[in-house]
Design a protein around this motif. Sequence first.
Motif, PDB file in Angstrom:
ATOM      1  N   GLN A 116      31.537  67.626  53.582  1.00  0.00           N
ATOM      2  CA  GLN A 116      31.781  67.857  55.012  1.00  0.00           C
ATOM      3  C   GLN A 116      33.149  67.336  55.424  1.00  0.00           C
ATOM      4  N   ALA A 117      33.490  66.130  54.945  1.00  0.00           N
ATOM      5  CA  ALA A 117      34.797  65.558  55.273  1.00  0.00           C
ATOM      6  C   ALA A 117      35.902  66.484  54.784  1.00  0.00           C
ATOM      7  N   GLY A 120      36.639  69.454  57.064  1.00  0.00           N
ATOM      8  CA  GLY A 120      37.461  69.101  58.209  1.00  0.00           C
ATOM      9  C   GLY A 120      38.917  68.896  57.824  1.00  0.00           C
ATOM     10  N   ALA A 123      40.650  72.206  57.280  1.00  0.00           N
ATOM     11  CA  ALA A 123      40.963  72.908  58.527  1.00  0.00           C
ATOM     12  C   ALA A 123      42.262  72.369  59.123  1.00  0.00           C
ATOM     13  N   VAL A 124      42.437  71.036  59.088  1.00  0.00           N
ATOM     14  CA  VAL A 124      43.675  70.431  59.585  1.00  0.00           C
ATOM     15  C   VAL A 124      44.857  70.843  58.701  1.00  0.00           C
ATOM     16  N   ALA A 126      45.360  73.452  57.027  1.00  0.00           N
ATOM     17  CA  ALA A 126      45.786  74.827  57.304  1.00  0.00           C
ATOM     18  C   ALA A 126      46.710  74.869  58.519  1.00  0.00           C
ATOM     19  N   GLY A 127      46.373  74.063  59.545  1.00  0.00           N
ATOM     20  CA  GLY A 127      47.222  74.007  60.736  1.00  0.00           C
ATOM     21  C   GLY A 127      48.597  73.437  60.426  1.00  0.00           C
TER      22      GLY A 127
ATOM     23  N   ALA B 132      43.446  79.039  56.122  1.00  0.00           N
ATOM     24  CA  ALA B 132      42.695  78.880  57.367  1.00  0.00           C
ATOM     25  C   ALA B 132      41.436  79.754  57.346  1.00  0.00           C
ATOM     26  N   VAL B 135      38.675  78.296  54.754  1.00  0.00           N
ATOM     27  CA  VAL B 135      38.000  77.025  54.998  1.00  0.00           C
ATOM     28  C   VAL B 135      37.185  77.018  56.291  1.00  0.00           C
ATOM     29  N   ASN B 136      37.575  77.858  57.247  1.00  0.00           N
ATOM     30  CA  ASN B 136      36.915  77.776  58.546  1.00  0.00           C
ATOM     31  C   ASN B 136      35.734  78.735  58.635  1.00  0.00           C
ATOM     32  N   ARG B 137      34.569  78.174  58.990  1.00  0.00           N
ATOM     33  CA  ARG B 137      33.360  78.992  59.029  1.00  0.00           C
ATOM     34  C   ARG B 137      33.147  79.638  60.388  1.00  0.00           C
ATOM     35  N   GLY B 141      36.133  75.495  63.565  1.00  0.00           N
ATOM     36  CA  GLY B 141      37.108  75.238  62.510  1.00  0.00           C
ATOM     37  C   GLY B 141      38.493  75.738  62.908  1.00  0.00           C
ATOM     38  N   LEU B 144      40.119  73.496  65.359  1.00  0.00           N
ATOM     39  CA  LEU B 144      40.687  72.301  64.723  1.00  0.00           C
ATOM     40  C   LEU B 144      42.034  72.636  64.067  1.00  0.00           C
ATOM     41  N   THR B 145      42.091  73.790  63.408  1.00  0.00           N
ATOM     42  CA  THR B 145      43.344  74.237  62.794  1.00  0.00           C
ATOM     43  C   THR B 145      44.438  74.379  63.856  1.00  0.00           C
ATOM     44  N   GLY B 170      34.767  66.443  60.286  1.00  0.00           N
ATOM     45  CA  GLY B 170      33.894  67.099  59.308  1.00  0.00           C
ATOM     46  C   GLY B 170      32.617  66.307  59.071  1.00  0.00           C
ATOM     47  N   VAL B 175      32.753  70.564  62.520  1.00  0.00           N
ATOM     48  CA  VAL B 175      33.282  71.852  62.019  1.00  0.00           C
ATOM     49  C   VAL B 175      32.424  72.367  60.871  1.00  0.00           C
TER      50      VAL B 175
END
Lengths: 184, 175
Positions: A116-117, A120, A123-124, A126-127, B132, B135-137, B141, B144-145, B170, B175
């Motif tokens: 799970q960590a 998260g 997702a960061v 990717a940004g 992006a 990973v994002n469901r 998500g 957050l990106t 997470g 997310v």
Amino acid sequence: MPQVELQGPNVGVRAIFLTFSRVTLSSFGSPLFWARRALVERQHWLTEREFVDLLALGQLLPGPNVLNLAALVGYRFAGWAGALAACAGFMGWPFLVVIAMGALHQRYGALPLVQQALTGMAAVAAGLLLASGIKMAAVLPRQWRHWLFGVLAFTGVGVLRWPLLLVVGALAPCAIVATWKDKD
Amino acid sequence: MGLPTIVALFLYFLVLSFLAIGGLPTVLPEMQRYVVEVHHWMTSQQFATAYALAQVAPGPNVMYITLVGWQVAGWGGAAATTLALLGPASTLTVLVGRLHARYPNASLGRAIRRGLTPITIGLFLSSAWILAGSVNRDWRGYLLTLLALVLVLRTPWNPLWLIAAGALAGMAGLV
């Protein structure tokens, strides 16, 4: 040994090794964000323009593009010893870390909380990577032809998911011919 | 498994490194075929696990090749696959880079550089976009990106804190 082209700041083998060690150990997601941050924003070893140039060259050649970038940067500042130091710093630590993770995984299996960590963190990451790409686009000349090829490459590989080799093989010759007479 | 396996791994991955034009993902299926189906050195489940672990470890994503070598033949295997697959590519890169540095103003080199710059940036954004998407469901998500994107552009904060915040989000199941 042929003469080494020393350009820009004076950077030693040790600093190269340490910098790429730091880049790789910070790299959750993609090392490109951290490489650009260290080389362009923090250490000022390269300008934005030089970074994009070296990355373009690294992307064109076989092998992972960030490793190629490391080899090019290391060589540029300290010759073959610099290239070796950059690659050793960049690959050495992850080499040890993945093996440690493999051993831990064999013994304990995957923990759901870790999973799970990581979701998260990804997702960061990717940004962060998107932000680097946006900053890099600032080096493009304000001419629609340049932007057109960037948009086409993004659409082909990123959106349509066509094979990289196909997209670059089709776009690169056109882009080179189209911008032949332009100024940098 | 001993030295013959390590030598076989080294030679095979050396061949793969020359086939990997357009990036290592292009030889991934062939690599799996060789170690899983041809030699039964590992199961396809183990191969998938090695790949997944390497994606989450710090460093470049290609480190699954190290784990594949380690799985097959221990430390020697890990060194064999890593060096064979990455060594020749890096050496070639430096050799081409030398040419590039020696003739910085050659008109062909300049034209190639100018033409490739937008493509490089387009590919850079592609990998961020694909990351992006993979990973994002759901929208949380992506939010957050987007938040990370804005914060890293607008604040001087160290991005490692953003990554840490992502880890907490997470774990909290956001997310």
